[in-house]
Design a protein around this motif. Structure first.
Motif, short mmCIF file in Angstrom:
data_model
loop_
_atom_site.label_atom_id
_atom_site.label_comp_id
_atom_site.label_asym_id
_atom_site.label_seq_id
_atom_site.Cartn_x
_atom_site.Cartn_y
_atom_site.Cartn_z
N GLN A 179 35.43 31.83 -30.15
CA GLN A 179 35.48 33.24 -30.55
C GLN A 179 35.42 34.16 -29.33
O GLN A 179 36.09 35.18 -29.27
CB GLN A 179 34.34 33.57 -31.52
CG GLN A 179 34.55 32.99 -32.92
CD GLN A 179 33.64 33.67 -33.94
OE1 GLN A 179 32.47 33.34 -34.00
NE2 GLN A 179 34.17 34.58 -34.72
N ILE A 223 37.90 39.62 -34.07
CA ILE A 223 37.93 38.18 -34.31
C ILE A 223 37.02 37.90 -35.50
O ILE A 223 35.80 38.12 -35.42
CB ILE A 223 37.43 37.40 -33.06
CG1 ILE A 223 38.16 37.87 -31.78
CG2 ILE A 223 37.57 35.89 -33.26
CD1 ILE A 223 39.66 37.66 -31.78
N ARG A 234 40.62 43.73 -29.93
CA ARG A 234 40.80 42.63 -30.90
C ARG A 234 39.58 42.43 -31.78
O ARG A 234 38.45 42.41 -31.30
CB ARG A 234 41.11 41.33 -30.13
CG ARG A 234 42.52 41.31 -29.55
CD ARG A 234 42.65 40.29 -28.45
NE ARG A 234 42.57 38.91 -28.88
CZ ARG A 234 43.60 38.20 -29.34
NH1 ARG A 234 44.80 38.75 -29.42
NH2 ARG A 234 43.44 36.94 -29.69
N ALA A 256 38.65 34.15 -27.59
CA ALA A 256 39.68 34.83 -28.40
C ALA A 256 39.63 36.35 -28.24
O ALA A 256 40.60 37.04 -28.53
CB ALA A 256 39.54 34.44 -29.87
N LEU A 257 38.50 36.89 -27.78
CA LEU A 257 38.41 38.34 -27.56
C LEU A 257 39.37 38.80 -26.48
O LEU A 257 39.85 39.92 -26.49
CB LEU A 257 36.98 38.73 -27.14
CG LEU A 257 35.90 38.77 -28.22
CD1 LEU A 257 34.54 38.94 -27.55
CD2 LEU A 257 36.16 39.90 -29.22
N LEU A 288 33.49 40.98 -32.85
CA LEU A 288 33.41 39.57 -33.16
C LEU A 288 32.49 39.39 -34.37
O LEU A 288 31.33 39.82 -34.33
CB LEU A 288 32.83 38.91 -31.91
CG LEU A 288 32.92 37.43 -31.68
CD1 LEU A 288 32.73 37.16 -30.20
CD2 LEU A 288 31.86 36.76 -32.47
N GLU A 340 48.48 40.45 -36.55
CA GLU A 340 47.45 39.51 -37.00
C GLU A 340 47.91 38.09 -36.73
O GLU A 340 49.08 37.77 -36.89
CB GLU A 340 47.26 39.72 -38.51
CG GLU A 340 46.02 39.07 -39.03
CD GLU A 340 45.75 39.49 -40.48
OE1 GLU A 340 46.25 40.54 -40.90
OE2 GLU A 340 45.05 38.74 -41.15
N HIS A 344 40.77 34.80 -37.88
CA HIS A 344 41.85 35.76 -37.66
C HIS A 344 41.59 36.57 -36.39
O HIS A 344 40.44 36.94 -36.12
CB HIS A 344 41.93 36.76 -38.82
CG HIS A 344 42.44 36.16 -40.09
ND1 HIS A 344 43.55 36.59 -40.75
CD2 HIS A 344 41.95 35.12 -40.82
CE1 HIS A 344 43.75 35.86 -41.82
NE2 HIS A 344 42.79 34.96 -41.90
N ALA A 345 42.66 36.86 -35.66
CA ALA A 345 42.60 37.86 -34.60
C ALA A 345 43.48 39.01 -35.08
O ALA A 345 44.61 38.79 -35.51
CB ALA A 345 43.15 37.29 -33.29
N TRP A 398 44.76 43.14 -34.20
CA TRP A 398 44.79 44.21 -33.20
C TRP A 398 45.97 45.13 -33.51
O TRP A 398 46.85 44.78 -34.31
CB TRP A 398 44.92 43.61 -31.79
CG TRP A 398 46.23 42.96 -31.50
CD1 TRP A 398 47.29 43.50 -30.84
CD2 TRP A 398 46.64 41.63 -31.86
NE1 TRP A 398 48.33 42.59 -30.76
CE2 TRP A 398 47.97 41.44 -31.39
CE3 TRP A 398 46.02 40.56 -32.55
CZ2 TRP A 398 48.68 40.25 -31.57
CZ3 TRP A 398 46.73 39.39 -32.73
CH2 TRP A 398 48.05 39.24 -32.25
N GLY A 434 36.36 45.12 -28.40
CA GLY A 434 36.48 43.90 -29.18
C GLY A 434 35.36 43.86 -30.21
O GLY A 434 34.28 44.42 -29.96
#
Ligand code: SAH
Length: 218
Positions: free
Chosen positions: A73, A174, A172, A76-77, A151, A199, A187-188, A190, A149
């Motif tokens: 996670q 997450i 983003r 992923a940011l 999370l 997405e 899911h990400a 932005w 971001g």
């Protein structure tokens, strides 16, 4: 007071190697995992297992995420050091500590008082600077928005709209989305330069539910 030790540091380096083998590539993330003493975020009865790549129970029937999930996670940011990051679901405080060790400005929300209190005193003791809120994560922290971001560390039944609105353009979100009984999709989300929402589904994970109502627990 429990402490860190060279033995724990050695175990962390082994964990980092496992995470690398599982595909985590961001050296900043691996470095943060190698620094944060995860064993102090667990009940002492689990201390000996702290550097296994596994989730464990914490207070209030919640869990500390598996290190792989924390690393995934965080990676992923895709946020540079100095970014402003909001975490939903402080839990033990471990993920928040990893974010702080990444050099982020960290905000985090927890709805269970017991965990809010526990994580607050631990993060303070360990010297991690994190702004903590006791309340409903679905509402985010509009006073500190926009975030670079966000999370979410609990399973949301759908994309949390209020959180999306607290992201800066390009920032983003997450979030694991899906039913609690099964696995959830990470899911990400932005907005791109043209202002369009994008997405991407990054993989399958299993989280405790993100709860709407603190009193009814639903
Ligand atoms: N990030 C944590 C793991 C959290 S488990 C760690 O590193 O230890 C998920 C957490 O989300 C639990 O502590 C749970 O109480 C919290 N949570 C669930 N629903 C929430 C909500 N609506 N707002 C804020 N926190 C919530």
């Amino acid at each position: 007071m429990r402490t860190d030790s060279p033995r724990h540091q050695g175990q962390r380096l082994q964990l980092v190697e496992q995470l690398r083998e599982r595909g985590i590539m961001d050296e900043g993330v691996l470095d943060a995992i190698s620094q944060v003493p995860r064993h102090l975020f667990l009940d002492s009865s689990f201390e000996q297992y702290a550097y296994r790549d596994a989730a464990f129970p914490i207070r209030a029937q919640q869990t500390i995420s598996q290190p792989y999930t924390v690393a995934f996670q965080t990676e992923a940011l895709r946020a540079p050091s100095g970014s402003k990051i909001l975490e939903i679901g402080t839990g033990s405080g471990y993920q928040a500590a990893v974010l702080a060790a990444m050099g982020y400005k960290v905000y985090t929300i927890e709805r269970q008082k017991e965990l809010f209190d526990f994580s607050k005193s631990l993060l303070l003791d360990l010297g991690y600077r994190v702004s903590q809120k006791f309340g409903d994560g679905y509402k985010g922290m509009p006073a500190f928005a926009p975030f670079d971001g966000i999370l979410v560390t609990a399973a949301a039944p759908a994309l949390p709209q209020e959180l999306l609105e607290q992201l800066r353009p390009g920032g983003r979100l997450i979030v694991p989305v899906g039913e609690v009984e099964s696995e959830q999709s990470m899911h990400a989300v932005w907005t791109d330069k043209a202002g369009l929402r994008q997405e991407e589904v990054l993989g399958q994970f299993r989280f405790v539910p993100m709860l709407k109502d603190v009193n009814t627990g639903r």
